[in-house]
Write an enzyme that holds these catalytic residues in place. Structure first.
Site, PDB file in Angstrom:
ATOM      1  CB  CYS A 109      54.359  77.746  17.278  1.00 46.88           C
ATOM      2  SG  CYS A 109      55.226  79.270  17.715  1.00 46.88           S
ATOM      3  CG  ASN A 110      53.736  80.913  21.285  1.00 45.81           C
ATOM      4  OD1 ASN A 110      54.482  80.139  21.862  1.00 45.81           O
ATOM      5  ND2 ASN A 110      54.186  81.991  20.661  1.00 45.81           N
TER       6      ASN A 110
END
Lengths: 350, 350, 350, 350
Positions: D152-153
């Site tokens: 996600c990051n």
């Protein structure tokens, strides 16, 4: 061809949620959005989460602008709907998310709101029992052309206790309800007590001691569900640091001679066939996180014989099932769409 | 020369707050901190906010380590204090922040806790009324050598309602209390329902329907305050997204024939001379933010004649006035220090 | 005999924190509190957590009211301090928590604030290095009669990077800092973007791309710490859902040829003797919770050779060490009190 | 006839979000859900917000149980997907939400994860530029049978900077990114630092100084977008008190001689035709609240000439667009459904 819709109060929280749900509704087209002080500005400046509606510009909230649509939603401060009545006479369906058309008693209106009393419209809580024979408010919404969406706290408490009232297993003369509520319920109002620094890390009570405007609405709903005699409600809302949500803990004395099975049956029977009001299994209780964005009221029931009380804990998203979802669900019923159209039973969690 | 202190359970939340307050207390020196699974590690790894104590290392929580101090605080899970009794026989003051020595009834203990029953110690709620003549629990703490710090929810509700019970202006047979509580009250426990992602944005009820262990403690306190006849309590705690704090909304029926003035006088008189329990002016109600880090219980009182109930809203920091502050305040009384030594009446807000 | 103090802006967040700390300070007596629009009201209505000051009433913020005290704190919007200069000519110590007297360059003032430029006062960050020989800003505060409390973000970043700048181990020409900040830093302002419903559950950036007013203040501080050549700062604050706190992640390129030991020594040496600025052990990093209510800046240092950058993470309570604590600490130095008087190194956590 | 789907790791946060999105997807039927330690329990006990799936029971996560479906989602800790490879050889589409198949370099895998290296699968970020001619990762997903959903990051930062890298207007040799992230990104893990009492009211950094596992994934993505020479990234995530969301503030030096218009064009052109990655107008920046539950990445761009850096602020729901939404979107592309099927561009706010 989709039906045309106009939404007033479109820059506020209730208006925003109505738009979010309508944007996902296959049978309507959002044609017009209006606001007061923000007229002329892009909707997206005030509802930056509604990316699919970034082509819309806020129009002034005049009767002329709102007229000419198939459906009009009013999301206005109370006392303001009256000015639109005449202009919207030909509108097939008007749904008021404000309080103007909820109360049947002008005495209640005078005592809790004040100003001109407006005629009551069909009350937008489809699952609400209206009497002890299982009849529900849904019936009155079929084909309705004027609908009053409920107060979020009021409908939450009414749904929590109506089954027990209708079945005669609780005594409505000594109801106590305490609600943990998110600050979006107070609207996008510039008040010091609604600032983030005031709410974060704090639980803040308000409207204590019988002054909250949703009290007569609950009484009215429970009267409709079959309560005889006094209906007395101690009602305390507490603002807590979550943007959305209501967790209502409602208790009432167990009626004399009633068995646990009778109590459980009252709630189970009331909501067994409902999609959007669900009684959890014995021993389970809901959290508000589980209904965020959903049109669902989740309910847990405890029978506390030591205290002599039934305890009903109900979780609702104040903006969704509490306001905008109730409005869309009622619209679906009124217009003959499938009742669940455009509404989600699943929450966004964690 | 300051008195020497040992604190067990020093890596937990209650232990941490006891240490925070003791670190600012001029009459004591924190000599020993102990823990179970974390023994051998620096305290600062577990209490990174206690910068002034970063020289301390957690010792094992054995009777031998705890013995030999002037004062010992036990911040342990219930059921564990017994193993220290003998070893601490010569300790001038032992304060148990756990539940082992709170209840006077072994039946209550069996019903809500279970395991070996321990003798009751002096109950650490100085402002609690013990009878209708204005006498308070403080008297019993003077010179005490064994003190049971209260349950945070229990003392909050007991302080809320004792004035009305002692004055006979409310009926304790139908108390309803709902508490918004921060998750630090549940301790540093690795449970899924205490994870941040579960609590953030959500209101989460637990221990519903008469199962919470603080119920008998409240009943006992109100019995002590002069309640005759049944004491029945519907008690519902709700975890809300704030690290600390209890906001207890407690209601009870107004006794027959009682005037508003009599009701207000009951609370006003009870706490007029108290530093740490303050009744707010009529129409004002407290927020938990206002007592964060403080040893203060703030209380607001409403008389809801329509509902026939008194509503008392009380804000407390569960770790401070609810636990560690009550313990230090009781220590001050027991040892003859000024009662407010090392304690703040002001909260850290916003 | 305690010194008399007046605090203007006493109904705001900065003013409230100044009062909270002064109320626990043994050398001063809070005699006067003033406000603009709230003058005439009880202080407790606006600072309900300051129970020990509930006898005080807000006076108008006029020069006449503020004059005649030993110490005056100004907690006002920028541009408003000038009106008091003349009236407070005889006041022994004036501390401005606003921006008016922080900047030494009128060009910076014009570019970031505008309006009349005011002379700079002694900058209230005692631990700030002023040059490469270990000298600190503290020296300039001894005996000062006019002190400018720092901007909370500015002092946090300046303290984070000054050691590396002074030691020449980082390159200030390419600083990047991103700050997670609580909304209390924005003051008690009625703005939509500060409403709880907007902040809860959301991370909200603002003042992006070089517009924040604390940028010139950081440059000035680092210039003072010995930076030669360009000082360039990419500065991005992000509002997050905590009432208080700043977590500043500040990075700068490692200067050529510098060893890890030299880098660590720079920070260790700078703060080894400080009470309120503490470098954590290698591998440890601070959380804002650990400094809530404390006058402590906690700092963690990482050397990221792969990225070629030093990373400094610093946690500060924006209202305490960031504003009011810095003001009180500076007052202590100016007046010859022990520097830690009335200030806590321990935070209130969890 | 809908395609049959199995989801492993169904009791966790990523698995729960995959199920939430699949439940609203018209082309699939959720037939099987699996878990490790929770096998045998009702799904609803672990995902109480997924009311429409309350008929499902968690099966063991064995290859046999997962085999025989048209589509399988793996939401497992890294290192565990390998055991399913053979058993799922005939499965038309396998999407791994874990890290096992993201990295193309076994050196990166060894350095940041360790254990057996798995072959890379098609990377599930459709809008990611792969070179300077406007080609995107979407192309590689068409018809794919094995897809690695992104970190996600990593995907948030990669999408933030790829346009500038591909256009050559920023220098990837000195990227700095700081991310405010919600704790759901850390999974439903019983760790003390993820407890609510630790996160509430606090900003908590972790994985500081170049250790975060998403760093090589970003480098790989930017290399793919056309970066030549060194790619160096200072990467700092900060846990903040919101259940979901990533707000990534990413900066990189402006390449020499580049105009503001060229910079803005790079981002505008990259995402002009995208539904789910939207560049906000100049001067506007996103908040995480606006993408909660949505598959949308909102991006704001600032050009800070004083700092010599481009600043890109991107908001993403870590569970939706960051993980599960990316997975479903990639599934849609792989299987030839309309790319937006079952995904919302609108967030749930406030």
């Amino acid at each position: 061809m989709p039906l045309s819709v106009a939404v007033s109060g479109a820059s506020g929280y209730a208006g925003g949620e109505i738009l979010r749900l309508l944007a996902a509704h296959p049978e309507v087209e959002i044609r017009t959005v209006t606001a007061h002080s923000n007229a002329g500005q892009p909707l997206i400046d005030h509802q930056p989460h509604l990316r699919s509606l970034r082509h819309l510009t806020l129009q002034p909230s005049t009767p002329e602008v709102l007229a000419g649509h198939d459906i009009v939603f009013l999301a206005l401060p109370h006392g303001q709907s009256g000015q639109y009545t005449e202009a919207l006479a030909d509108t097939a369906l008007v749904i008021d998310a404000g309080a103007d058309h909820r109360l049947t008693s002008s005495d209640d209106w005078d005592a809790f709101y004040g100003g001109a009393f407006h005629e009551p419209w069909a009350y937008g809580v489809p699952e609400l029992l209206i009497g002890s024979d299982g009849a529900k408010q849904r019936e009155k919404l079929v084909g309705a052309s004027r609908i009053a969406a409920p107060g979020c706290n009021a409908s939450t408490v009414a749904l929590s206790l109506a089954p027990g009232v209708a079945a005669g297993v609780i005594d409505p003369a000594d109801i106590v309800t305490v609600l943990a509520v998110g600050p979006s319920g107070a609207g996008k109002s510039l008040k010091t007590n609604l600032l983030a620094a005031e709410i974060l890390g704090s639980a803040n009570p308000y409207a204590i001691g019988g002054t909250h405007r949703h009290i007569p609405e609950i009484r009215q709903a429970l009267r409709g569900a079959g309560a005889s005699g006094d209906i007395r409600i101690s009602f305390t809302p507490v603002l807590v640091p979550m943007s959305r949500g209501i967790l209502a803990t409602s208790t009432a004395p167990i009626a004399p001679g009633v068995t646990d099975a009778q109590i459980r049956d009252a709630w189970r029977n009331a909501y067994a066939d409902e999609t959007f009001v669900q009684l959890l299994p014995e021993g389970s209780f809901p959290r508000t996180a589980d209904v965020v964005g959903a049109n669902t009221a989740l309910m847990g029931l405890a029978i506390d014989r030591a205290a002599g009380r039934v305890v009903v804990v109900t979780a609702v998203d104040n903006l969704a099932k509490g306001t905008a979802g109730a409005a869309i669900q009622s619209m679906n019923i009124a217009l003959g769409f499938a009742e669940t159209t455009g509404l989600s039973v699943n929450g966004v969690a964690p």
